[in-house]
Design an enzyme around this catalytic site. Structure first.
Site, PDB file in Angstrom:
ATOM      1  N   CYS A   1       0.833  -1.205   0.000  1.00  0.00           N
ATOM      2  CA  CYS A   1       0.000   0.000   0.000  1.00  0.00           C
ATOM      3  C   CYS A   1       0.874   1.264   0.000  1.00  0.00           C
ATOM      4  O   CYS A   1       1.524   1.533  -0.997  1.00  0.00           O
ATOM      5  CB  CYS A   1      -0.972  -0.042   1.180  1.00  0.00           C
ATOM      6  SG  CYS A   1      -2.313   1.149   1.042  1.00  0.00           S
TER       7      CYS A   1
ATOM      8  N   GLU B   1      -0.742  -8.540   5.040  1.00  0.00           N
ATOM      9  CA  GLU B   1      -0.520  -8.621   6.497  1.00  0.00           C
ATOM     10  C   GLU B   1      -1.823  -8.551   7.275  1.00  0.00           C
ATOM     11  O   GLU B   1      -1.848  -8.831   8.475  1.00  0.00           O
ATOM     12  CB  GLU B   1       0.459  -7.520   6.940  1.00  0.00           C
ATOM     13  CG  GLU B   1      -0.130  -6.135   7.152  1.00  0.00           C
ATOM     14  CD  GLU B   1      -0.468  -5.372   5.868  1.00  0.00           C
ATOM     15  OE1 GLU B   1      -0.537  -5.987   4.799  1.00  0.00           O
ATOM     16  OE2 GLU B   1      -0.690  -4.151   5.958  1.00  0.00           O
TER      17      GLU B   1
ATOM     18  N   HIS C   1      -3.466  -5.734   1.158  1.00  0.00           N
ATOM     19  CA  HIS C   1      -2.751  -5.862   2.429  1.00  0.00           C
ATOM     20  C   HIS C   1      -2.639  -7.317   2.884  1.00  0.00           C
ATOM     21  O   HIS C   1      -3.463  -7.780   3.669  1.00  0.00           O
ATOM     22  CB  HIS C   1      -3.483  -5.062   3.505  1.00  0.00           C
ATOM     23  CG  HIS C   1      -3.313  -3.594   3.384  1.00  0.00           C
ATOM     24  ND1 HIS C   1      -2.335  -2.897   4.068  1.00  0.00           N
ATOM     25  CD2 HIS C   1      -3.970  -2.682   2.649  1.00  0.00           C
ATOM     26  CE1 HIS C   1      -2.424  -1.613   3.765  1.00  0.00           C
ATOM     27  NE2 HIS C   1      -3.409  -1.452   2.907  1.00  0.00           N
TER      28      HIS C   1
END
Lengths: 219, 78
Positions: A85, A193, A191
């Site tokens: 990002c 994560e 994302h």
């Protein structure tokens, strides 16, 4: 044991999730934006957030931070670097990845779970995937419209695409993530994560971190 | 010291949703006959050597992949 370094800029907000994701497969520690020393890590994650307030342009100021000078050197010598990002935006501004990220076509912040198709497994961060895999990973951004001039598009090493006609931001050719020619540096808007625990709906994001461990050339 | 203005614009041909939003808002307020609206950025600065400004633009103030810039010298700084 692989050690991941996760950068923290003023304005980062996803560095702790990135640390937790990386710790599924190795050790992970924070790197401060003013540090030039990467502390001998094997892989660097440039996390999401709003580095330096995203003043001027997204990623424009972070690109000149002391730690990014070392990351650029690390990347050029083959080190594994993942930009997520805002991290992707920083890597583009730094010239470590081609292209730029423009404001979403619909002018809105978007936050949703999407299918992300793996286009290439020939990168350090997708070695544990297969082309055609569709990963369930969230996006959350305002400036995620990937752009490269038409005459450079053919040279872009596309790694991820928004699947199922789900392009959320007007990105060129549905591109969600790209790599450098060597495949050691990858950036993506989604994302991974945030997709590491069944509690939040998907663990598909772990594949990227697993890939980095698999890929790392033993010292 | 010289006063310098740097005008940064989205490159022609790149979709500019901000400009489109403004263009669509104006008729709603009764301002007709408006087209080709683009929204960019103005950077004002006092510099000792205006000759350095183009290099500043190339390196930081603009991303020349997506933006064009124009340097306007305004004379001596106030």
């Amino acid at each position: 044991m692989t050690t991941f370094g996760v950068i923290r800029f003023p304005g980062s907000c996803d560095e702790v999730d990135a640390l937790q994701a990386a710790r599924h497969f190795g050790e992970a520690k924070l790197l401060w934006h003013k540090d030039r020393d990467l502390g001998g890590v094997d892989a660097v994650v440039v996390p999401g957030g709003f580095s330096y307030g995203d003043y001027l342009r997204v990623g424009a100021i972070a690109r000149f931070s002391p730690v990014m000078e070392s990351v650029a050197e690390f990347a050029r010598s083959g080190g594994l670097v993942l930009g997520i990002c805002n991290g992707f935006q920083v890597l583009c501004e730094a010239g470590l990845l081609p292209g730029a990220l423009l404001p979403n076509l619909e002018r809105r912040f978007i936050c949703r779970q999407l299918g992300i198709e793996v286009v290439s497994d020939a990168t350090a961060w997708t070695a544990a995937c297969s082309p055609g895999d569709v990963l369930s990973i969230p996006v959350k951004h305002t400036s995620g419209r990937y752009y490269v001039p038409d005459d450079q598009l053919a040279d872009v090493n596309v790694v991820f695409r928004y699947a199922h006609d789900g392009n959320p931001n007007g990105s060129t050719n549905d591109i969600a993530g790209v790599a450098n020619a060597e495949g050691n540096v990858v950036g993506l808007m989604p994302h991974p994560e945030h997709a590491v625990d069944p509690l939040t709906g998907s663990t598909d994001g772990l594949k990227l971190f697993e890939s980095a461990v698999r890929e790392r050339v033993p010292a | 010291m010289a006063r310098v203005r740097v005008l940064v614009r989205p490159k022609e041909g790149i979709l500019d949703p901000q400009g489109q939003a403004v263009e669509q808002a104006l008729p709603a307020l009764g301002f007709d006959g408006v087209s080709n609206v683009h929204v960019g950025r103005l950077v004002e600065l006092d510099v000792e050597d205006p000759g350095q400004v183009p290099a500043m633009c190339e390196k930081l103030l603009a991303n020349t992949l997506i933006e064009d810039y124009e340097v306007v010298e305004e004379g001596a700084a106030a």
